[in-house]
Design a protein around this motif. Structure first.
Motif, PDB file in Angstrom:
ATOM      1  N   CYS A 111       0.831  -1.212   0.000  1.00 43.31           N
ATOM      2  CA  CYS A 111       0.000   0.000   0.000  1.00 43.31           C
ATOM      3  C   CYS A 111       0.866   1.262   0.000  1.00 43.31           C
ATOM      4  N   LYS A 112       1.953   1.257   0.766  1.00 44.82           N
ATOM      5  CA  LYS A 112       2.836   2.426   0.799  1.00 44.82           C
ATOM      6  C   LYS A 112       3.406   2.730  -0.577  1.00 44.82           C
ATOM      7  N   LYS A 113       3.815   1.700  -1.275  1.00 46.32           N
ATOM      8  CA  LYS A 113       4.405   1.886  -2.598  1.00 46.32           C
ATOM      9  C   LYS A 113       3.422   2.569  -3.544  1.00 46.32           C
ATOM     10  N   HIS A 114       2.167   2.144  -3.539  1.00 51.33           N
ATOM     11  CA  HIS A 114       1.196   2.711  -4.467  1.00 51.33           C
ATOM     12  C   HIS A 114       0.736   4.094  -4.030  1.00 51.33           C
ATOM     13  N   VAL A 115       0.743   4.366  -2.719  1.00 47.56           N
ATOM     14  CA  VAL A 115       0.409   5.713  -2.261  1.00 47.56           C
ATOM     15  C   VAL A 115       1.515   6.688  -2.652  1.00 47.56           C
ATOM     16  N   GLU A 116       2.768   6.278  -2.489  1.00 46.87           N
ATOM     17  CA  GLU A 116       3.888   7.142  -2.861  1.00 46.87           C
ATOM     18  C   GLU A 116       3.898   7.422  -4.362  1.00 46.87           C
ATOM     19  N   GLU A 117       3.670   6.394  -5.168  1.00 51.34           N
ATOM     20  CA  GLU A 117       3.721   6.552  -6.617  1.00 51.34           C
ATOM     21  C   GLU A 117       2.401   7.031  -7.212  1.00 51.34           C
ATOM     22  N   GLU A 118       1.340   7.061  -6.372  1.00 47.69           N
ATOM     23  CA  GLU A 118       0.001   7.440  -6.820  1.00 47.69           C
ATOM     24  C   GLU A 118      -0.438   6.594  -8.019  1.00 47.69           C
ATOM     25  N   THR A 119      -0.251   5.294  -7.869  1.00 50.33           N
ATOM     26  CA  THR A 119      -0.651   4.336  -8.902  1.00 50.33           C
ATOM     27  C   THR A 119      -1.627   3.336  -8.297  1.00 50.33           C
ATOM     28  N   ALA A 120      -2.447   2.746  -9.162  1.00 55.18           N
ATOM     29  CA  ALA A 120      -3.419   1.750  -8.718  1.00 55.18           C
ATOM     30  C   ALA A 120      -2.757   0.382  -8.611  1.00 55.18           C
ATOM     31  N   GLY A 121      -3.377  -0.507  -7.861  1.00 50.88           N
ATOM     32  CA  GLY A 121      -2.866  -1.865  -7.701  1.00 50.88           C
ATOM     33  C   GLY A 121      -3.888  -2.736  -7.012  1.00 50.88           C
ATOM     34  N   SER A 122      -3.721  -4.035  -7.153  1.00 58.16           N
ATOM     35  CA  SER A 122      -4.653  -4.991  -6.539  1.00 58.16           C
ATOM     36  C   SER A 122      -3.874  -6.063  -5.799  1.00 58.16           C
ATOM     37  N   LEU A 123      -4.434  -6.481  -4.679  1.00 59.70           N
ATOM     38  CA  LEU A 123      -3.815  -7.482  -3.813  1.00 59.70           C
ATOM     39  C   LEU A 123      -4.903  -8.443  -3.352  1.00 59.70           C
ATOM     40  N   TYR A 124      -4.578  -9.729  -3.330  1.00 62.40           N
ATOM     41  CA  TYR A 124      -5.525 -10.754  -2.888  1.00 62.40           C
ATOM     42  C   TYR A 124      -4.987 -11.413  -1.630  1.00 62.40           C
ATOM     43  N   VAL A 125      -5.735 -11.326  -0.545  1.00 61.22           N
ATOM     44  CA  VAL A 125      -5.361 -11.917   0.745  1.00 61.22           C
ATOM     45  C   VAL A 125      -6.207 -13.163   0.943  1.00 61.22           C
ATOM     46  N   ALA A 173     -18.587 -11.755 -14.011  1.00 61.75           N
ATOM     47  CA  ALA A 173     -18.379 -10.410 -14.552  1.00 61.75           C
ATOM     48  C   ALA A 173     -18.098  -9.408 -13.440  1.00 61.75           C
ATOM     49  N   VAL A 174     -18.816  -9.503 -12.312  1.00 66.36           N
ATOM     50  CA  VAL A 174     -18.652  -8.518 -11.240  1.00 66.36           C
ATOM     51  C   VAL A 174     -17.247  -8.577 -10.674  1.00 66.36           C
ATOM     52  N   LEU A 175     -16.768  -9.775 -10.392  1.00 65.96           N
ATOM     53  CA  LEU A 175     -15.424  -9.923  -9.828  1.00 65.96           C
ATOM     54  C   LEU A 175     -14.364  -9.436 -10.815  1.00 65.96           C
ATOM     55  N   HIS A 176     -14.552  -9.763 -12.067  1.00 64.86           N
ATOM     56  CA  HIS A 176     -13.595  -9.344 -13.089  1.00 64.86           C
ATOM     57  C   HIS A 176     -13.591  -7.824 -13.250  1.00 64.86           C
ATOM     58  N   ASP A 177     -14.764  -7.198 -13.300  1.00 56.84           N
ATOM     59  CA  ASP A 177     -14.836  -5.747 -13.453  1.00 56.84           C
ATOM     60  C   ASP A 177     -14.266  -5.014 -12.242  1.00 56.84           C
ATOM     61  N   LEU A 178     -14.417  -5.605 -11.072  1.00 58.35           N
ATOM     62  CA  LEU A 178     -13.882  -4.981  -9.862  1.00 58.35           C
ATOM     63  C   LEU A 178     -12.358  -4.889  -9.929  1.00 58.35           C
ATOM     64  N   PHE A 179     -11.720  -5.992 -10.292  1.00 56.11           N
ATOM     65  CA  PHE A 179     -10.253  -5.967 -10.388  1.00 56.11           C
ATOM     66  C   PHE A 179      -9.788  -5.162 -11.603  1.00 56.11           C
ATOM     67  N   MET A 180     -10.608  -5.083 -12.632  1.00 52.77           N
ATOM     68  CA  MET A 180     -10.228  -4.309 -13.814  1.00 52.77           C
ATOM     69  C   MET A 180     -10.187  -2.813 -13.537  1.00 52.77           C
ATOM     70  N   LEU A 181     -10.863  -2.356 -12.475  1.00 51.26           N
ATOM     71  CA  LEU A 181     -10.817  -0.934 -12.137  1.00 51.26           C
ATOM     72  C   LEU A 181      -9.395  -0.472 -11.826  1.00 51.26           C
ATOM     73  N   THR A 182      -8.550  -1.380 -11.356  1.00 49.74           N
ATOM     74  CA  THR A 182      -7.171  -1.013 -11.015  1.00 49.74           C
ATOM     75  C   THR A 182      -6.250  -1.026 -12.229  1.00 49.74           C
ATOM     76  N   THR A 183      -6.749  -1.412 -13.397  1.00 52.34           N
ATOM     77  CA  THR A 183      -5.903  -1.492 -14.588  1.00 52.34           C
ATOM     78  C   THR A 183      -6.077  -0.307 -15.527  1.00 52.34           C
ATOM     79  N   PHE A 184      -7.019   0.580 -15.230  1.00 50.69           N
ATOM     80  CA  PHE A 184      -7.216   1.746 -16.089  1.00 50.69           C
ATOM     81  C   PHE A 184      -6.029   2.702 -15.951  1.00 50.69           C
ATOM     82  N   PRO A 185      -5.719   3.461 -16.981  1.00 51.32           N
ATOM     83  CA  PRO A 185      -4.477   4.253 -16.960  1.00 51.32           C
ATOM     84  C   PRO A 185      -4.433   5.322 -15.877  1.00 51.32           C
ATOM     85  N   PHE A 186      -5.589   5.897 -15.499  1.00 53.14           N
ATOM     86  CA  PHE A 186      -5.602   6.963 -14.496  1.00 53.14           C
ATOM     87  C   PHE A 186      -6.394   6.548 -13.261  1.00 53.14           C
ATOM     88  N   SER A 187      -6.364   5.269 -12.977  1.00 50.84           N
ATOM     89  CA  SER A 187      -7.079   4.754 -11.811  1.00 50.84           C
ATOM     90  C   SER A 187      -6.372   5.172 -10.528  1.00 50.84           C
TER      91      SER A 187
END
Length: 512
Positions: free
Chosen positions: A134-148, A251-265
């Motif tokens: 989370c720190k890395k993406h906050v510093e770089e202001e980039t989107a990302g996804s993690l599965y726990v 579709a719902v699960l796929h679209d949810l994770f796809m939100l982090t792949t948009f260029p300005f997400s």
């Protein structure tokens, strides 16, 4: 020209110094003769001392002073300040009084699942990995996804709450904009697509959506254009019980994770579920697009970890509640069955209730007998004080009531091949699937038999055994024209199967 000292003179001086050292030890004081000889010794070019002897001895110490200091240390040992502090912190606590309503409520609250501990132990590495992500993406202001992922009761949700707090505190101290945090449990959603409305209301609280545009479409448009997303803050989305978003078309699960792949997400998505391979099975398109989420796995708690967590919860109490052997028995049984910390807390609370029931029964028996009050104070009070801790027998009874059930007895009385079928079903459903077909279950059963050098039964006999397990309420068989395509569901808890078969090494190894 300097004088050359012979070997005999050196030996003579050494022997003289040793005799003086013995005299000094016997007298215990420093004489003028000794000081004079020491000055003579310093002017005499003797052999070089080793570095260790030079460090141990000082210019004002006698020749054999280090031996004297060593003798004094052995004669009068001293405690170090660190050891003294540790010994003070482990002062014995008094036993508690289970009859005290206030003490009982404090103990039961400390052992309740909903009580969040101040510090989460045995999960430091997993929390560190998630926080660094989370720190890395906050510093770089980039989107990302993690599965726990991980088994139930392994501290996933609790750890994410701590990570959320640490991330907000770190962002304030480091000078970054604190991310908006959205925590949602997917089981509370009336509709799976409602998750996108929750996210949009967090990203743009005052935004009104036109009816033709869905929240998902609005989010996709928002994260696709730089001008619209430039003024947005980073958003941390923690979606617990993520497997409830699995629909037939996924579709719902796929679209949810796809939100982090948009260029300005601006989304950091953390999904939490029990299935280890959920991303591989339900999100194959993300893997093909090289957008597969990072994975952090929470393993089941071991015996030592369960003991440590229980002790951490009980450490804040000013009295002793459990005997150490009782806690060890609880941890050993729960770790062997499932490693579920919630189950260990439930068993511990039941053991406290067993102690309370025992004391109530013993007090009622004493009151029912015609004993004088003075004799009761002298005899009964010490007995009740002695029994004020939760013992091994209380814990064994609580474990028996928790795990020992008619289902466990039924599983233990099954023939070997039917037990193997249940083991194969438990292993198969650990992957996150909720049901399977008879053909797939037969394949899993055959693999276990072959690896263990046990001849498997035929297909017809396997199907008849599945029918027997269905009649006993252990499996559920669906309807289909072909036997191999009948759907199979496990109707009992996995921990009951593990607990029932843990005494046999073959099944214990099979379920690991």
């Amino acid at each position: 020209m300097p004088a050359i000292v012979s070997h005999n003179s050196i030996v003579a001086v050494k022997s003289e110094l040793m005799m003086i050292g013995d005299i000094a030890r016997s007298k215990g004081d420093l004489t003028p003769q000794k000081r004079r000889l020491r000055s003579d010794k310093e002017s005499t070019p003797l052999k070089r001392k080793s570095f260790r002897r030079c460090v141990d001895s000082s210019p004002n110490s006698p020749a054999c002073g280090f031996e004297k200091d060593l003798d004094e240390k052995i004669a009068s040992p001293r405690k170090s300040p660190v050891k003294r502090k540790l010994s003070d912190s482990f002062k014995p606590k008094p036993n508690w009084n289970p009859k005290d309503v206030e003490q009982m409520s404090v103990v039961m609250e400390a052992l309740h699942v909903s009580t969040a501990p101040s510090t989460i132990v045995c999960r430091e590495e997993e929390q560190r990995r998630v926080l660094e992500f989370c720190k890395k993406h906050v510093e770089e202001e980039t989107a990302g996804s993690l599965y726990v992922c991980g088994c139930p009761g392994t501290g996933k949700s609790l750890s994410m709450e701590k990570v959320k707090q640490h991330l907000v505190d770190w962002a304030k101290e480091a000078g970054f904009n604190s991310p908006d945090v959205l925590t949602l449990n997917c089981t509370s959603l009336t509709n799976t697509s409602e998750v996108f409305g929750k996210i949009l209301s967090k990203v743009q609280p005052r935004k009104k959506i036109n009816r033709p545009t869905s929240p998902l479409q609005h989010l996709q448009s928002l994260y696709s254009q730089k001008q619209q997303s430039s003024g947005l803050k980073m958003t941390l989305i923690i979606a617990d019980e993520l497997d409830y978003l699995i629909t037939r078309d996924r579709a719902v699960l796929h679209d949810l994770f796809m939100l982090t792949t948009f260029p300005f997400s601006r989304c950091i998505l953390i999904g939490i579920a029990n299935a280890i391979d959920l991303a591989d099975r339900f999100l194959p398109r993300l893997q093909s697009m090289n957008c597969k989420p990072a994975v952090v796995t929470f393993r089941a708690y071991s015996k030592d970890q369960i003991i440590r967590i229980l002790q951490e919860r009980l450490m804040g109490l000013p009295y002793i509640v459990f005997q150490p052997q009782a806690l060890e028995l609880c941890a050993r049984k729960v770790a062997a069955a499932s490693g579920d910390m919630r189950k260990a807390l439930c068993v511990s609370r039941k053991a406290v209730e067993m102690l309370e029931t025992e004391l109530r029964d013993s007090a009622s028996k004493i009151n029912s007998t015609s004993v004088e009050k003075g004799s009761f104070d002298q005899v009964a009070a010490p007995a009740l004080q002695f029994n004020s801790q939760v013992r091994v027998d209380h814990m064994a009874l609580a474990l028996s009531n928790t795990f020992k059930s008619p289902i466990v007895d039924t599983i233990q009385s099954l023939p070997q091949h039917q037990q193997i079928i249940l083991c194969s079903a438990v292993k198969f459903f650990r992957r996150g699937k909720k049901d399977t077909t008879v053909g797939e279950l037969n394949k899993s059963y055959t693999d276990i038999c072959k690896t263990s050098m046990i001849p498997p039964v035929g297909t017809l006999e396997f199907l008849s055994m599945c029918r027997v397990l269905n009649d006993q309420g252990l499996l559920k068989l669906g309807q289909s024209r072909e036997d191999k395509l009948k759907r199979v569901t496990l109707k009992v808890d996995e921990s009951d199967v593990s607990f029932a078969l843990q005494g046999v090494r073959f099944f214990r190894n099979c379920l690991q």
